[in-house]
Scaffold this active site. Structure first.
Site, PDB file in Angstrom:
ATOM      1  N   ALA A   1      46.237  62.741  77.493  1.00  0.00           N
ATOM      2  CA  ALA A   1      47.643  63.061  77.226  1.00  0.00           C
ATOM      3  C   ALA A   1      48.441  62.910  78.513  1.00  0.00           C
ATOM      4  CB  ALA A   1      47.767  64.494  76.719  1.00  0.00           C
ATOM      5  N   HIS A   2      49.487  62.115  78.459  1.00  0.00           N
ATOM      6  CA  HIS A   2      50.345  61.973  79.641  1.00  0.00           C
ATOM      7  C   HIS A   2      51.802  61.712  79.294  1.00  0.00           C
ATOM      8  CE1 HIS A   2      49.831  57.715  78.711  1.00  0.00           C
ATOM      9  NE2 HIS A   2      50.938  57.516  79.406  1.00  0.00           N
ATOM     10  N   ARG A   3      52.118  61.543  78.008  1.00  0.00           N
ATOM     11  CA  ARG A   3      53.504  61.224  77.627  1.00  0.00           C
ATOM     12  C   ARG A   3      54.446  62.340  78.039  1.00  0.00           C
ATOM     13  NH1 ARG A   3      54.215  56.047  76.792  1.00  0.00           N
ATOM     14  NH2 ARG A   3      52.345  55.307  75.756  1.00  0.00           N
TER      15      ARG A   3
ATOM     16  N   ASP B   1      47.736  60.247  73.390  1.00  0.00           N
ATOM     17  CA  ASP B   1      49.124  59.839  73.201  1.00  0.00           C
ATOM     18  C   ASP B   1      49.391  58.518  73.910  1.00  0.00           C
ATOM     19  OD1 ASP B   1      49.294  60.545  75.885  1.00  0.00           O
ATOM     20  OD2 ASP B   1      50.589  62.279  75.571  1.00  0.00           O
TER      21      ASP B   1
END
Ligand code: UD1
Length: 361
Positions: free
Chosen positions: A205-207, A282
């Site tokens: 997850a990095h969005r 994501d």
């Protein structure tokens, strides 16, 4: 006769991946120079990818790191412009939808250097998503639009783009096709963390939408807490910063079924995705890559640019724990895709199109 000079502008992890098969196809046909903006700079976010993917060293590294979107993009724009004014360049290629993509495309377009956009036409239709802004603007200043999917061609036609649309297929699939057996046989990460094939989840997850808001980040942590499978979570630097800022790291460290790791290189990420029971992510790239390797994907967003993947093994679950738990009970069936377009490699289609374009000028 002198070979035409083609400049690739890259800066972030997924761009190194797309560059790998294309750099091999460009070599020999053109003088190919790589400009690295420096957007990703940790060894395991940048150099590791160049080593593993056997990419030629960037001719120039601008070392532009961090900052707000405007500051980062502005510094890149100015630095790239300086280089393009000094160096002969017949064609510029930009990749995907990062700030490096937009800066590269704008710098070239303002100097009347033709631009080719790899992964043109992708849309999430979320107007304030940073990547959506980068994609739209890049498409509108590019001459050759290399579209990876049918939907991306349709999106560009609907926007009234009159430049050349090319059904190029997907360079990420081409690289997987070539690296398939190397990825499958690499069990380094599984062994290191004592994970059994098919019996763990890979989570990334990095969005901005997921990790920049404390509420959503908390929801992500709660989601991880509620999972019953072992989870491997390589943490992106942006996410790590946010987790620390919101004092959520200690809570994560208490989760018994969770393995937290540094960001992984190409081979280890892909082998973890291949051997996982499912991938929760994501990331745009990883959605496709996991499916290509036969692993079902639960996308931690409410929408995807890769609309073709929905119904082919990808389910959109957002950060909704109930949806994730339901999906894990009945994982979607994965349907395979071919990396070729009419029997041709994406890299071949792209290089031939550039050659034809330059000949016709
Ligand atoms: C960027 C792209 C995103 C892409 C992602 C791939 C934009 C707007 N976003 O997001 O589309 O999916 O790359 O990973 O361009 N950092 C480090 N070390 C690094 C790289 C970054 O510490 O090697 C830190 C930066 O200092 C920054 C933060 O992580 O504070 C975010 O990095 P940034 O490049 O701005 O965006 P990403 O979230 O990586």
């Amino acid at each position: 006769m002198k070979k035409p000079v083609v400049i690739s502008i890259v800066g972030a992890r997924p761009q190194f991946v797309k560059l790998a098969p294309l750099a091999r196809a460009l070599a020999g046909r053109f003088r190919h120079i790589i400009i690295h903006t420096g957007q990703h700079y940790d060894d395991n976010m940048s150099q590791l990818f160049f080593r593993q993917l056997r990419l030629p060293k960037p001719g120039i590294n601008l070392a532009i790191r961090g900052g707000t979107h405007g500051a980062m993009t502005g510094r890149m724009l100015s630095a790239i412009e300086k280089i393009l004014m000094k160096k002969r360049s017949d064609f510029v290629i930009v990749y995907g939808d990062t700030n490096s993509t937009l800066a590269g495309a704008l710098a070239a377009a303002k100097l009347s250097i033709p631009v080719g956009h790899v992964e043109a036409g992708m849309r999430s239709f979320v107007d304030d998503m940073p990547e959506e802004i980068n994609r739209r603007l890049t498409d509108h200043v590019s001459q050759l639009l290399f579209c990876p999917t049918r939907a991306s061609m349709t999106n560009l036609k609907k926007e009234g783009i009159r430049q050349t649309l090319i059904n190029s297929g997907d360079l990420m699939y081409e690289l997987l096709y070539d690296s398939h057996s190397k990825i499958k046989s690499n069990l380094t990460t599984l062994k290191k963390h004592d994970l059994s094939p098919g019996r763990f989840l890979l989570l990334t997850a990095h969005r901005a939408a997921n990790v920049d808001s404390s509420e959503n980040l908390k929801q992500l942590v709660e989601l991880i807490e509620s999972l019953t499978w072992p989870v491997l979570f390589p943490v992106h630097p942006r996410t790590l910063n946010r987790l620390k800022q919101h004092r959520l790291m200690s809570r994560l460290c208490k989760i018994d079924h969770l393995v937290i790791s540094e960001p992984l290189g190409y081979l280890d990420t892909l082998s973890a995705a291949t051997h996982a029971g499912a991938v929760l992510t994501d990331s745009g790239g990883l959605q496709k890559e996991a499916l290509f390797m036969g692993t079902p994907v639960l996308t931690l967003r409410d929408e995807t640019e890769w609309v073709e993947t929905v119904g082919r093994g990808n389910r959109l679950v957002g950060l909704d724990t109930a949806k994730v738990l339901r999906a894990l009970k009945r994982l979607p069936r994965v349907r395979k895709v071919s990396p070729m377009v009419n029997g041709q490699r994406p890299s071949r289609i792209i290089t031939s199109s550039i050659k034809r374009f330059l000949r016709g000028r």
